[in-house]
Design a protein around this motif. Sequence first.
Motif, PDB file in Angstrom:
ATOM      1  N   TRP A  11       0.813  -1.224   0.000  1.00 29.86           N
ATOM      2  CA  TRP A  11       0.000   0.000   0.000  1.00 29.86           C
ATOM      3  C   TRP A  11       0.836   1.258   0.000  1.00 29.86           C
ATOM      4  N   VAL A  12       1.801   1.301   0.920  1.00 31.64           N
ATOM      5  CA  VAL A  12       2.567   2.544   1.078  1.00 31.64           C
ATOM      6  C   VAL A  12       3.311   2.879  -0.211  1.00 31.64           C
ATOM      7  N   ASP A  13       4.016   1.881  -0.756  1.00 32.60           N
ATOM      8  CA  ASP A  13       4.778   2.145  -1.975  1.00 32.60           C
ATOM      9  C   ASP A  13       3.890   2.508  -3.145  1.00 32.60           C
ATOM     10  N   SER A  16       0.579   5.632  -1.492  1.00 33.70           N
ATOM     11  CA  SER A  16       0.644   6.752  -0.552  1.00 33.70           C
ATOM     12  C   SER A  16       0.818   8.098  -1.261  1.00 33.70           C
ATOM     13  N   ASP A  17       1.595   8.131  -2.350  1.00 30.73           N
ATOM     14  CA  ASP A  17       1.769   9.410  -3.042  1.00 30.73           C
ATOM     15  C   ASP A  17       0.481   9.852  -3.735  1.00 30.73           C
ATOM     16  N   TYR A  20      -1.696  11.135  -1.067  1.00 33.66           N
ATOM     17  CA  TYR A  20      -1.181  12.423  -0.578  1.00 33.66           C
ATOM     18  C   TYR A  20      -1.621  13.568  -1.480  1.00 33.66           C
ATOM     19  N   ASN A  21      -1.452  13.376  -2.788  1.00 33.96           N
ATOM     20  CA  ASN A  21      -1.830  14.449  -3.707  1.00 33.96           C
ATOM     21  C   ASN A  21      -3.331  14.684  -3.715  1.00 33.96           C
ATOM     22  N   GLN A  34      -0.653  14.004   6.166  1.00 32.04           N
ATOM     23  CA  GLN A  34       0.083  12.797   6.558  1.00 32.04           C
ATOM     24  C   GLN A  34      -0.696  11.981   7.581  1.00 32.04           C
ATOM     25  N   ILE A  37      -3.619  10.161   6.016  1.00 32.46           N
ATOM     26  CA  ILE A  37      -3.229   9.018   5.194  1.00 32.46           C
ATOM     27  C   ILE A  37      -2.849   7.823   6.058  1.00 32.46           C
ATOM     28  N   SER A  38      -2.107   8.086   7.144  1.00 31.84           N
ATOM     29  CA  SER A  38      -1.780   6.913   7.970  1.00 31.84           C
ATOM     30  C   SER A  38      -3.038   6.358   8.628  1.00 31.84           C
ATOM     31  N   PHE A  41      -4.701   4.086   6.119  1.00 34.64           N
ATOM     32  CA  PHE A  41      -4.096   2.765   5.976  1.00 34.64           C
ATOM     33  C   PHE A  41      -4.493   1.845   7.140  1.00 34.64           C
ATOM     34  N   MET A 125      -0.207  10.358 -11.314  1.00 38.45           N
ATOM     35  CA  MET A 125      -0.038   9.334 -10.278  1.00 38.45           C
ATOM     36  C   MET A 125      -0.613   7.990 -10.728  1.00 38.45           C
TER      37      MET A 125
END
Lengths: 184, 82
Positions: A11-13, A16-17, A20-21, A34, A37-38, A41, A125
Amino acid sequence: MPKEKLNPEVWVDRYSDYLYNYTIVRVNDHEVAQDLISETFFAGLKSKKNFKGEASERTWLIAILKRKIIDHYRKKNSKKGKAEVHIDYNDQDAEGEWLEERVRDPFDKTAEDNMENEELGLAIMNCLEKLNDKQAAIFKMKTIDDFDTEAICNEFNITPSNLWVIIHRARKSMAECMEKTWLN
Amino acid sequence: MNLFIKCEEANHSCDKNQYKEASFWEIIKLNFHLIYCAACRKYTARNMKLTRAFKKSNIQTLPDSYKRDIKERLQKEMSKPE
């Protein structure tokens, strides 16, 4: 169509970006984004069982994130009501029109630009997700974060010519992916 | 030095130029190549549009330390017995 599965390890890889956007244009605060987003998850992990596999993993995470963003606004507004002075409306007694007053000027060019940029950003993205993980990581470092060739080579233990081959392939698939909608 | 270069080299210079890393001589050779090579002209035009799209979009990435931290915490959470 095969049912989608959840892979929280990636998920993070992978997302996450993107998340974020998506978030930053809505909350306009790096720290808050931030945190949201955490939270997203972890909420996703907790409610893993509820995932029916009908939507893509990312769509599902975005759905959770949207709720988090709404919650954030609710909290913010309820705090405002207690501790802060309200925005000065033209007429304190007038009821029912406050929302309209706060709507942005429809001819405000910056708002329109921001919106278009957000769509463009998310389109980028989206295409980045189609690259393989290593390719995407290197391409992002070089193109979005402006890292030196040397720094990236050290980080990934590759030669500059390796790096340029990866960049070339990434740029080609990015251009193909975005061509129809965005590069005309 | 030879002014004529192969398409592969032209594309490589074009890629480098997107990051301002092509030398003056490389840019000259690239531009000379583009005069007579339509395929590379197309690649270069697309490549430049892509660069512009990235600039215009203002996209950002999350800091690496943050990603690592979340990954670790997610790992921990996942390894907990349900």
